[in-house]
Design a protein around this motif. Sequence first.
Motif, PDB file in Angstrom:
ATOM      1  N   VAL A   1       0.728  -0.813  -0.351  1.00  0.00           N
ATOM      2  CA  VAL A   1      -0.057   0.255   0.348  1.00  0.00           C
ATOM      3  C   VAL A   1       0.888   1.252  -0.239  1.00  0.00           C
ATOM      4  N   HIS A   2       2.239   1.199   0.801  1.00  0.00           N
ATOM      5  CA  HIS A   2       2.702   2.250   0.598  1.00  0.00           C
ATOM      6  C   HIS A   2       3.799   2.101  -0.049  1.00  0.00           C
ATOM      7  N   GLY A   3       3.888   1.770  -0.983  1.00  0.00           N
ATOM      8  CA  GLY A   3       4.651   1.360  -2.161  1.00  0.00           C
ATOM      9  C   GLY A   3       6.007   1.053  -2.226  1.00  0.00           C
ATOM     10  N   ARG A   4       6.581   0.506  -0.973  1.00  0.00           N
ATOM     11  CA  ARG A   4       7.695  -0.182  -0.195  1.00  0.00           C
ATOM     12  C   ARG A   4       8.009  -1.361  -1.221  1.00  0.00           C
ATOM     13  N   MET A   5       6.979  -1.718  -2.107  1.00  0.00           N
ATOM     14  CA  MET A   5       7.600  -3.442  -2.235  1.00  0.00           C
ATOM     15  C   MET A   5       6.720  -3.774  -3.372  1.00  0.00           C
ATOM     16  N   THR A   6       6.853  -3.988  -4.726  1.00  0.00           N
ATOM     17  CA  THR A   6       6.246  -4.557  -5.859  1.00  0.00           C
ATOM     18  C   THR A   6       5.624  -5.963  -4.847  1.00  0.00           C
ATOM     19  N   CYS A   7       3.915  -6.366  -5.323  1.00  0.00           N
ATOM     20  CA  CYS A   7       3.709  -7.637  -4.943  1.00  0.00           C
ATOM     21  C   CYS A   7       5.072  -8.592  -4.766  1.00  0.00           C
ATOM     22  N   SER A   8       5.282  -8.784  -6.061  1.00  0.00           N
ATOM     23  CA  SER A   8       6.314 -10.225  -6.100  1.00  0.00           C
ATOM     24  C   SER A   8       7.327 -10.171  -5.320  1.00  0.00           C
ATOM     25  N   MET A   9       7.748  -8.295  -4.860  1.00  0.00           N
ATOM     26  CA  MET A   9       8.698  -8.838  -3.708  1.00  0.00           C
ATOM     27  C   MET A   9       8.366  -9.147  -2.223  1.00  0.00           C
ATOM     28  N   ALA A  10       7.041  -8.677  -2.454  1.00  0.00           N
ATOM     29  CA  ALA A  10       6.402  -8.959  -1.151  1.00  0.00           C
ATOM     30  C   ALA A  10       6.039 -10.539  -0.415  1.00  0.00           C
TER      31      ALA A  10
END
Length: 290
Positions: free
Chosen positions: A251-260
Motif C-alpha cells: 500500500v505504501h509503495g515500498r514493495m511490488t506484489c512479487s517482492m512482498a
Amino acid sequence: MTTLNSASCVRFDVLQGRLSTASRTAIGVGGGVVLSEISDGIAPVGAKSALSIKYVGRGVEIYRYGGRTYAVREGHFLIVPECLAGEVEVRRGGDHTLGLCVNLPAIVNAKRPLEMDGPMLFGASLSTLGRELESTLRGIYEGSVAPDRLADRLFMGILDSVDGCLEDATAALDRMQSLKVSTRQEMLSRLNRARAYLHDVVDRPVSLGELASAAGMSRFHLLRNFRDCFGAPPATYHRRVRLEHARHAIVHGRMTCSMAAVTFGFSTSASFSRAYKAAFGHPPIRSARS
C-alpha cells in the motif's frame, strides 16, 4: 484507572556494571525508573509495595521468583506483583544487557483487573505499555530529550496503560481451559513469548516445533492454548501477521506484489495472492493500485 498522588516524586537512576547488593539503586516509596546496563552478576530483587516492570531492550535478564525462572529476552517485559521478592541474574558473555526497571509507587491506588499469582511475561511490541518502554529506552540513547523527562513521561504513560495490559491478559486467561490460576498465568507468559516470536520472524513460516521450543512448552499445549487465547492456531495467526506486513509494504509503495511474496515467506506469487485475497477480500494488485 490507576491514579498517582500529585505530591509524589518520580525518580530516575542509572545502574551500570556488575550486579551486586552494593551496586543496587534504591527507589523509595514514591517509585521511579532505573536504566540498567549490566555486564554480569546475581543480585536480590527486593519486594515492592506496588507493581514493578522489568523491560529488556538488549540481552537476557533471568529473574527467579517463588521457585520459577523467567528469562526476559530482548523485546520483552515482566510485570511483577507487589510484595514479591526474588533475584535477578545476568550471565557473563556477549554485550551488556540494556533495560528499564519501573517501580510503581506505594501510594498508587488501583483496583486492578487481574490479581496476579506471580510474574507475567509480555512481548513489548504487542501492547501500548510495551511500546512506551521501547520508545523511552530508545529516546534515552538517542539523547534528544533529557533522561529524567523521558522517565517522567514513561512513568505517567505506564500509569495510564498498565490496566489495559492486564485487562487483555485477563481476557486471554478467561479463554483458557486450565482451572488453576497459577497454571494459566504461567501458560500465558509462555504463549506471549510464542506470539512475540511470530511477530519477530516475518520472513518465513515458523514450524510448530520451532515455536514450541521458543516458548518452552509442548506442541500439544501450545497448539490448544494458543488458539484459545489468540483466536487462531499459530500457523494461521502467523500467516495473517505476515500478510499484514505485506499489505502495509504494498500500500505504501515500498514493495511490488512479487517482492512482498518473497520477503514475507510465501513460496510462490500465486500462493501469496490466494492467501492475500482470502484475508483481505481482494488480490494484492488492487492494494498496489489504491
